[in-house]
Design an enzyme around this catalytic site. Sequence first.
Site, PDB file in Angstrom:
ATOM      1  N   ALA A 180       2.333   2.005   5.440  1.00 52.16           N
ATOM      2  CA  ALA A 180       3.287   1.827   4.344  1.00 52.16           C
ATOM      3  C   ALA A 180       2.667   1.005   3.233  1.00 52.16           C
ATOM      4  O   ALA A 180       1.617   0.382   3.415  1.00 52.16           O
ATOM      5  CB  ALA A 180       4.537   1.127   4.857  1.00 52.16           C
ATOM      6  N   ASN A 181       3.304   1.030   2.077  1.00 54.86           N
ATOM      7  CA  ASN A 181       2.959   0.123   0.979  1.00 54.86           C
ATOM      8  C   ASN A 181       3.887  -1.079   1.040  1.00 54.86           C
ATOM      9  O   ASN A 181       4.988  -0.977   1.561  1.00 54.86           O
ATOM     10  CB  ASN A 181       3.169   0.824  -0.360  1.00 54.86           C
ATOM     11  CG  ASN A 181       2.042   1.771  -0.708  1.00 54.86           C
ATOM     12  OD1 ASN A 181       1.242   2.142   0.139  1.00 54.86           O
ATOM     13  ND2 ASN A 181       1.997   2.165  -1.950  1.00 54.86           N
ATOM     14  N   ARG A 182       3.478  -2.164   0.437  1.00 53.54           N
ATOM     15  CA  ARG A 182       4.371  -3.317   0.307  1.00 53.54           C
ATOM     16  C   ARG A 182       5.370  -3.048  -0.798  1.00 53.54           C
ATOM     17  O   ARG A 182       4.987  -2.744  -1.919  1.00 53.54           O
ATOM     18  CB  ARG A 182       3.577  -4.548  -0.123  1.00 53.54           C
ATOM     19  CG  ARG A 182       2.760  -5.165   0.945  1.00 53.54           C
ATOM     20  CD  ARG A 182       2.152  -6.455   0.423  1.00 53.54           C
ATOM     21  NE  ARG A 182       0.948  -6.764   1.164  1.00 53.54           N
ATOM     22  CZ  ARG A 182       0.951  -7.307   2.375  1.00 53.54           C
ATOM     23  NH1 ARG A 182       2.098  -7.607   2.961  1.00 53.54           N
ATOM     24  NH2 ARG A 182      -0.174  -7.538   3.003  1.00 53.54           N
TER      25      ARG A 182
END
Length: 222
Positions: free
Chosen positions: A29-31
């Site tokens: 995932a991305n932050r």
Amino acid sequence: GGDRPLAGRTAVVTSGPTHEPIDPVRYIANRSSGRQGHAIAAALAKLGAQVTLVSGPVTLADPPGVTVVKVERAEEMLEAVLARLPADIAVMVAAVADWRVAAANAEKIKKRPGEAPPPLLLAENPDILKTVGHHAGRPKVVVGFAAETQDVEENGRAKLERKGADLIVANDVSPETGIMGGTRNSVKLITAAGVEAWPDLSKEEVAERLAGWIAGRFSRQP
Ligand code: C5P
């Protein structure tokens, strides 16, 4: 007009990260907290727009007066966004993972002592903003974000062109700015007409100003 200048307009907003499964218990995932995207959905609704918020996994409450569609993966997010077109406004704020695991495992990958870690083969995810920006049912106002750690303006301008957006809201997300996951934002608006820097604002203030900017786009000409 009045205090609900977006009455009768439809908007689709993306927010949050996407989660790309590796197996049933793991993901990449991305932050992203979703704070900015959720605030924009709320601000557009406050100006009278009929808003659908397509959100990846976040811990935030659903904004008031907004239809929320919850998704996990980028491909699901694209599908949910396209299902809302045609729309008058698109604001793509989600931190979409650029890649997904090419073939996610149906079962949990077992960790076996002494065995090498499993390789992850990635596949490119669809670019949701770019798809919307070049779509037959393209909204009149298409807005994207650009989280950069360097060359904020140059990268923003290139993105405007490539994604088919009317506006790129660019910010410097270098760790020392505290913007990622934080409550404040310091952005530059990049349009074909040039660059406008906004002062340091809360994410709610950025959202309200942006909703006002979008409403202005409709009042200018047909
Ligand atoms: O290319 P980059 O990820 O920097 O572009 C950021 C902008 O594009 C954001 O508005 C983001 O929501 C959108 N985006 C998207 N789908 C992707 C990647 C980015 O909608 N796969």
